[in-house]
Design a protein around this motif. Structure first.
Motif, PDB file in Angstrom:
ATOM      1  N   UNK A  37      -0.080  -2.618  -6.319  1.00  9.77           N
ATOM      2  CA  UNK A  37      -1.032  -3.195  -7.181  1.00  9.77           C
ATOM      3  C   UNK A  37      -0.785  -3.371  -8.691  1.00  9.77           C
ATOM      4  N   UNK A  38       0.031  -2.359  -9.042  1.00 11.77           N
ATOM      5  CA  UNK A  38       0.307  -2.322 -10.578  1.00 11.77           C
ATOM      6  C   UNK A  38       0.232  -3.444 -11.778  1.00 11.77           C
ATOM      7  N   UNK A  73      -2.939   2.464   8.046  1.00 10.11           N
ATOM      8  CA  UNK A  73      -3.261   3.523   7.305  1.00 10.11           C
ATOM      9  C   UNK A  73      -2.832   3.437   5.733  1.00 10.11           C
ATOM     10  N   UNK A  74      -1.207   3.321   5.758  1.00 14.04           N
ATOM     11  CA  UNK A  74      -0.666   3.484   4.304  1.00 14.04           C
ATOM     12  C   UNK A  74      -1.183   2.395   3.371  1.00 14.04           C
ATOM     13  N   UNK A  75      -1.394   1.163   4.065  1.00 12.27           N
ATOM     14  CA  UNK A  75      -1.595  -0.130   3.105  1.00 12.27           C
ATOM     15  C   UNK A  75      -3.101   0.121   2.717  1.00 12.27           C
ATOM     16  N   UNK A  76      -4.115   0.279   3.823  1.00 11.00           N
ATOM     17  CA  UNK A  76      -5.548   0.446   3.401  1.00 11.00           C
ATOM     18  C   UNK A  76      -5.721   1.483   2.355  1.00 11.00           C
ATOM     19  N   UNK A  77      -5.057   2.769   2.491  1.00  6.55           N
ATOM     20  CA  UNK A  77      -5.382   3.828   1.629  1.00  6.55           C
ATOM     21  C   UNK A  77      -4.787   3.495   0.218  1.00  6.55           C
ATOM     22  N   UNK A 115      -6.445   2.712  -5.442  1.00  2.00           N
ATOM     23  CA  UNK A 115      -6.491   1.676  -6.408  1.00  2.00           C
ATOM     24  C   UNK A 115      -7.843   1.415  -6.941  1.00  2.00           C
ATOM     25  N   UNK A 116      -8.613   0.831  -5.834  1.00  2.96           N
ATOM     26  CA  UNK A 116      -9.891   0.158  -6.503  1.00  2.96           C
ATOM     27  C   UNK A 116     -10.891   1.349  -6.695  1.00  2.96           C
ATOM     28  N   UNK A 117     -10.707   2.523  -6.191  1.00  2.00           N
ATOM     29  CA  UNK A 117     -11.769   3.567  -6.503  1.00  2.00           C
ATOM     30  C   UNK A 117     -11.375   4.099  -8.006  1.00  2.00           C
ATOM     31  N   UNK A 174     -12.597   9.344  -0.512  1.00  2.00           N
ATOM     32  CA  UNK A 174     -12.311   8.590  -2.006  1.00  2.00           C
ATOM     33  C   UNK A 174     -13.595   8.620  -2.901  1.00  2.00           C
ATOM     34  N   UNK A 175     -13.505   8.612  -4.037  1.00  2.00           N
ATOM     35  CA  UNK A 175     -14.752   8.437  -4.782  1.00  2.00           C
ATOM     36  C   UNK A 175     -15.422   7.171  -5.006  1.00  2.00           C
ATOM     37  N   UNK A 176     -15.802   6.525  -3.871  1.00  2.00           N
ATOM     38  CA  UNK A 176     -16.642   5.346  -3.689  1.00  2.00           C
ATOM     39  C   UNK A 176     -17.962   5.791  -3.773  1.00  2.00           C
TER      40      UNK A 176
END
Length: 225
Positions: A62-63, A96-100, A105-107, A145-147
């Motif tokens: 997503x860079x 797993x890999x895609x979701x994480x 990135x969003x967190x 994750x820091x959500x």
């Protein structure tokens, strides 16, 4: 006196699939949602004053679009594939890999974000089947994750909204089962409207991390109604 409501800005993935499309429809109808960003590999075909769409091919990187992903307070993650006929390593990568990657990135870019992940009924990290374990591990690791909040949704049979463009064709042949299923197996049957409304209502909560089975989804959808 009730405090003024903050702006709810939501990112939705998977809106070219049945679940993501249904959640998008509910968000566009909801007065609780101020703006929606959808990220797709191909256009979802919807137009609305509060809708923006980014066409992006590589969900593992997503860079190039990170500058467009900040200042959102929720992600409704509805992207996924079936495990049927899919090699284990491919299923792990696409689940797993895609979701994480998306979640990490969003967190990083958004403080105080609520992340809603659609896993599915039967998810169990200690289960017998490979898909159960992969989705179970995904649920567990999202909690780290820091959500501000993480909600793992486990719907079973979902009745689509009439007119959905991306509903599976077989639903028109089996929708007659819904009233019976809802009566005798209420934990496994919900409507698309209920799933979307339940996600929207998570934004009225604070600092929660939980699993939502069918009955929980229905109850959360009814909050405030």
């Amino acid at each position: 006196m009730e405090e003024p409501r903050g702006k709810n800005k939501v990112i939705i993935t998977g809106s070219t699939g049945m679940v993501g499309e249904g959640v998008l429809i509910q968000c566009l109808k909801s007065a609780e949602i101020d703006s929606v960003l959808v990220i797709n590999r191909k256009t979802c075909g919807y137009a609305h004053p509060k809708l923006k769409e980014i066409i992006h091919k590589d969900f593992f990187d997503f860079s190039s679009i990170e500058q467009h992903l900040s200042s959102y307070n929720a992600c409704f993650f509805c992207l996924g594939i079936s495990s049927v006929g899919v090699a284990d390593d491919v299923y792990f990568k696409m689940t797993y890999t895609l979701t994480m990657h998306v979640a990490q990135t969003l967190s990083k870019l958004n403080n105080a974000m609520t992340f809603c992940y659609v896993s599915g009924s039967g998810t169990n990290k200690n289960g017998r089947l490979k898909w159960q374990k992969v989705k179970g591990d995904t649920e567990t690791d999202l909690y780290q994750l820091p959500f501000e909040q993480v909600f793992n949704f486990r719907p079973g049979f979902i009745k689509p909204i009439p007119g959905q463009k991306f509903a599976h064709k077989f639903y028109k042949y089996i929708n007659w089962m819904f009233p019976l299923g809802r009566k005798f197996f209420p934990n496994g049957f919900c409507t698309m409207e209920e799933l979307g409304d339940a996600m929207i209502n998570t934004l009225k909560h604070h600092n929660e991390r939980k699993i939502l089975e069918g009955k929980d989804i229905i109850a959360l959808a009814r909050q405030g109604t």
